[in-house]
Design a protein around this motif. Structure first.
Motif, mmCIF file in Angstrom:
data_model
loop_
_atom_site.group_PDB
_atom_site.id
_atom_site.type_symbol
_atom_site.label_atom_id
_atom_site.label_comp_id
_atom_site.label_asym_id
_atom_site.label_seq_id
_atom_site.Cartn_x
_atom_site.Cartn_y
_atom_site.Cartn_z
ATOM 1 N N GLU A 108 0.720 -1.091 -0.048
ATOM 2 C CA GLU A 108 0.062 -0.082 -0.082
ATOM 3 C C GLU A 108 0.954 1.254 -0.154
ATOM 4 O O GLU A 108 1.720 1.542 0.956
ATOM 5 C CB GLU A 108 -0.899 -0.002 1.311
ATOM 6 C CG GLU A 108 -1.826 1.180 1.352
ATOM 7 C CD GLU A 108 -2.818 1.279 2.375
ATOM 8 O OE1 GLU A 108 -3.512 2.116 2.790
ATOM 9 O OE2 GLU A 108 -2.707 0.182 3.307
ATOM 10 N N VAL A 109 0.725 2.005 -0.974
ATOM 11 C CA VAL A 109 1.395 3.388 -1.112
ATOM 12 C C VAL A 109 0.624 4.344 -0.512
ATOM 13 O O VAL A 109 -0.217 4.715 -0.823
ATOM 14 C CB VAL A 109 1.879 3.651 -2.540
ATOM 15 C CG1 VAL A 109 2.755 4.837 -2.556
ATOM 16 C CG2 VAL A 109 2.288 2.630 -3.323
ATOM 17 N N VAL A 110 1.233 4.806 0.632
ATOM 18 C CA VAL A 110 0.297 5.819 1.547
ATOM 19 C C VAL A 110 0.945 7.215 1.503
ATOM 20 O O VAL A 110 0.193 8.208 2.028
ATOM 21 C CB VAL A 110 0.267 5.432 3.154
ATOM 22 C CG1 VAL A 110 -0.238 3.984 3.085
ATOM 23 C CG2 VAL A 110 1.800 5.378 3.353
ATOM 24 N N ALA A 111 1.903 7.534 1.179
ATOM 25 C CA ALA A 111 2.608 8.659 0.871
ATOM 26 C C ALA A 111 3.679 8.894 0.166
ATOM 27 O O ALA A 111 4.549 7.817 -0.484
ATOM 28 C CB ALA A 111 3.320 9.018 2.467
ATOM 29 N N VAL A 112 4.176 10.209 -0.535
ATOM 30 C CA VAL A 112 5.028 10.551 -1.339
ATOM 31 C C VAL A 112 5.650 12.009 -0.834
ATOM 32 O O VAL A 112 4.863 12.942 -0.218
ATOM 33 C CB VAL A 112 4.699 10.646 -2.621
ATOM 34 C CG1 VAL A 112 3.606 11.778 -2.911
ATOM 35 C CG2 VAL A 112 5.867 10.880 -3.872
ATOM 36 N N ALA A 113 7.143 12.177 -1.296
ATOM 37 C CA ALA A 113 7.669 13.401 -0.554
ATOM 38 C C ALA A 113 8.551 13.764 -1.903
ATOM 39 O O ALA A 113 9.208 13.138 -2.725
ATOM 40 C CB ALA A 113 8.434 13.182 0.511
ATOM 41 N N SER A 114 8.628 14.989 -1.884
ATOM 42 C CA SER A 114 9.591 15.728 -2.903
ATOM 43 C C SER A 114 10.128 17.048 -2.205
ATOM 44 O O SER A 114 9.539 17.481 -1.313
ATOM 45 C CB SER A 114 8.783 16.248 -4.006
ATOM 46 O OG SER A 114 9.774 16.752 -5.028
ATOM 47 N N ARG A 115 11.133 17.670 -2.802
ATOM 48 C CA ARG A 115 11.765 18.885 -2.257
ATOM 49 C C ARG A 115 10.478 19.955 -2.415
ATOM 50 O O ARG A 115 10.790 20.908 -1.649
ATOM 51 C CB ARG A 115 12.973 19.227 -2.973
ATOM 52 C CG ARG A 115 14.071 18.551 -2.769
ATOM 53 C CD ARG A 115 15.194 19.114 -3.637
ATOM 54 N NE ARG A 115 16.513 17.974 -3.369
ATOM 55 C CZ ARG A 115 17.319 17.944 -2.352
ATOM 56 N NH1 ARG A 115 17.139 18.824 -1.167
ATOM 57 N NH2 ARG A 115 18.322 16.778 -2.560
ATOM 58 N N ALA A 146 15.017 7.941 11.238
ATOM 59 C CA ALA A 146 13.531 8.479 11.816
ATOM 60 C C ALA A 146 12.833 6.725 12.125
ATOM 61 O O ALA A 146 11.895 6.526 12.650
ATOM 62 C CB ALA A 146 12.760 8.893 10.950
ATOM 63 N N GLY A 147 13.749 5.608 12.069
ATOM 64 C CA GLY A 147 13.256 4.339 12.112
ATOM 65 C C GLY A 147 12.456 3.739 11.150
ATOM 66 O O GLY A 147 11.867 2.586 11.107
ATOM 67 N N ARG A 148 12.567 4.175 10.037
ATOM 68 C CA ARG A 148 12.018 3.516 8.678
ATOM 69 C C ARG A 148 12.871 2.333 8.243
ATOM 70 O O ARG A 148 14.240 2.530 8.080
ATOM 71 C CB ARG A 148 11.526 4.489 7.610
ATOM 72 C CG ARG A 148 10.732 5.520 8.321
ATOM 73 C CD ARG A 148 9.377 5.437 8.561
ATOM 74 N NE ARG A 148 8.770 6.388 9.495
ATOM 75 C CZ ARG A 148 8.356 6.389 10.749
ATOM 76 N NH1 ARG A 148 8.547 5.101 10.886
ATOM 77 N NH2 ARG A 148 8.007 7.406 11.411
ATOM 78 N N ALA A 149 12.290 1.397 7.772
ATOM 79 C CA ALA A 149 12.935 0.565 6.632
ATOM 80 C C ALA A 149 13.283 1.286 5.400
ATOM 81 O O ALA A 149 12.169 2.142 4.994
ATOM 82 C CB ALA A 149 12.204 -0.687 6.658
ATOM 83 N N GLY A 207 19.753 8.019 5.063
ATOM 84 C CA GLY A 207 20.162 8.261 6.292
ATOM 85 C C GLY A 207 19.027 9.074 7.317
ATOM 86 O O GLY A 207 18.828 8.607 8.358
ATOM 87 N N LEU A 208 18.452 9.897 6.765
ATOM 88 C CA LEU A 208 17.221 10.648 7.385
ATOM 89 C C LEU A 208 16.089 9.698 7.692
ATOM 90 O O LEU A 208 15.469 9.564 8.802
ATOM 91 C CB LEU A 208 16.735 11.838 6.505
ATOM 92 C CG LEU A 208 15.803 12.563 6.956
ATOM 93 C CD1 LEU A 208 16.349 13.699 7.998
ATOM 94 C CD2 LEU A 208 15.132 13.333 6.001
ATOM 95 N N CYS A 209 16.156 8.664 6.781
ATOM 96 C CA CYS A 209 14.863 7.704 6.975
ATOM 97 C C CYS A 209 15.384 6.831 8.035
ATOM 98 O O CYS A 209 14.171 6.263 8.831
ATOM 99 C CB CYS A 209 14.364 7.253 5.603
ATOM 100 S SG CYS A 209 13.526 8.318 4.399
ATOM 101 N N ALA A 238 9.271 11.265 8.968
ATOM 102 C CA ALA A 238 8.547 11.373 10.370
ATOM 103 C C ALA A 238 7.007 10.742 10.224
ATOM 104 O O ALA A 238 6.558 10.739 11.374
ATOM 105 C CB ALA A 238 8.365 12.819 10.926
ATOM 106 N N ASP A 239 6.848 10.216 8.978
ATOM 107 C CA ASP A 239 5.084 10.028 9.068
ATOM 108 C C ASP A 239 5.146 8.468 9.672
ATOM 109 O O ASP A 239 5.551 7.385 9.170
ATOM 110 C CB ASP A 239 5.008 10.042 7.574
ATOM 111 C CG ASP A 239 3.474 9.488 7.165
ATOM 112 O OD1 ASP A 239 2.685 9.064 8.047
ATOM 113 O OD2 ASP A 239 3.164 9.998 6.186
#
Length: 338
Positions: A30-37, A89-92, A84-86, A63-64
């Motif tokens: 399930e794709v729940v979010a996307v990010a860009s600059r 934040a504890g993300r895989a 590294g940022l992800c 952080a989501d």
């Protein structure tokens, strides 16, 4: 029923689009979010794919709390920072290839993932392709005897205009990291990290490699002749030859439709993608492997282990050392590999 694995996509370029399309056809994803600059770019991507949340920064996606895995689809110059940022934040994380700009950055990411107990995998989708896995099984089961040579190439004709990222050292430009990573990864999938690295290249005025040839050697006596280019449309084929036979892979060896096994005294055997899977863009297999591993509580994939990724990055560093390609992110010359 297992809970869906919730994905976030970091970046909105062509590779992100292809991966998201494959992901949306994968059961349990399930794709729940996307990010860009920019929020506008994220919203446009979200609208195209029906993604519920769009973030205007990488930090917001990291952080989501509803995101289980982040797919990092930026150009490789940004992989160290984004992945590294992800991880922090504890993300895989599933991070596109080339994994980073150099082996130092790759080791930093691997160390961060291990210290946090977080899952991290390079998006070397070729390793997860069912037909490539079948080829690997045949080689490891001795179908070819002892491997003597591997040949592979990947080249695009271009041209790429001034200012294109492939010509920019700051963005890790050149043929090697974008295209050469495939032939190198293919050879090391079958033979492991080489003991000797030789290379020659034609450089652009900006100092990135336009055409690179590599000769890798192993103590077993095996060799690999590999090449990449951003000025010529090469055959994009591969071949593996051993003491008892050979395997030939036609155009598109990194996502093969078929390969042919030739053995002395036997009729050639053809293996096709339709026998093992196929469909979509071929990226669903790496996504499925990430989901399997995350659900199992694993922090690495046995199909794309971090040690293998680090070994490929060391080889790419050695090639750049021999050809004189330097990036601003490099803190010094790559280690001598003999």
């Amino acid at each position: 029923m297992e809970r869906p694995v919730r994905w976030g996509v970091l970046a909105t370029g062509g590779i992100a689009s292809a991966f998201t399309a494959d992901l949306q056809g994968l059961p349990g994803a399930e794709v729940v979010a996307v990010a860009s600059r920019t929020l506008a770019s994220a919203k446009g991507f979200a609208g195209r794919f029906g993604i519920p949340r769009a973030h205007g920064s990488w930090a917001e996606l990291a952080a989501d709390p509803d995101v289980d895995v982040v797919y990092v689809a930026t150009p490789h110059a940004a992989h160290r920072a984004a992945a590294g940022l992800c991880l922090e934040a504890g993300r895989a994380v599933l991070c596109e290839k080339a994994f980073t700009l150099n082996a130092r950055e790759a080791a930093e990411l691997a160390g961060l993932a291990r210290s946090r107990g977080s899952f991290l995998m390079e998006a070397m989708w070729m390793y997860c392709d069912p037909l490539v896995r079948r080829l690997t099984e045949l080689v490891r089961d001795g179908a070819l005897g002892e491997i003597r040579t591997v040949q592979a190439d990947f080249g695009l004709a271009g041209p790429f205009g001034a200012g294109h990222r492939l010509l920019d050292p700051a963005q890790g430009g050149g043929a090697l990291l974008d295209l050469g990573v495939y032939p190198v990864s293919f050879a090391q999938l079958l033979l492991g990290e080489p003991d000797r690295v030789r290379a020659d290249a034609r450089l652009s005025p900006e100092g990135v490699d336009l055409d690179t040839s590599m000769l890798l050697g192993w103590e077993s006596g095996a060799t690999a002749l590999l090449s990449c280019s951003v000025t010529a449309d090469t055959p994009r084929t591969a071949a593996v030859t051993g003491t008892a036979g050979r395997i030939e892979i036609p155009r598109g060896f990194f996502q093969p439709e078929r390969f042919v096994l030739h053995r002395d005294g036997r009729e050639p055997e053809e293996f096709t993608a339709g026998q093992y899977g196929g469909g979509l863009h071929g990226m669903q297999y790496e996504a499925a492997e990430v989901m399997r591993a995350v659900r199992a509580g694993e922090t690495e994939s046995p199909l794309v282990p971090l040690e293998g990724t680090l070994a490929v990055m060391r080889t790419l560093d050695a090639v750049r050392e021999r050809t004189g390609v330097r990036y601003p992110a490099d803190t010094g010359p790559a280690g001598d590999r003999g």
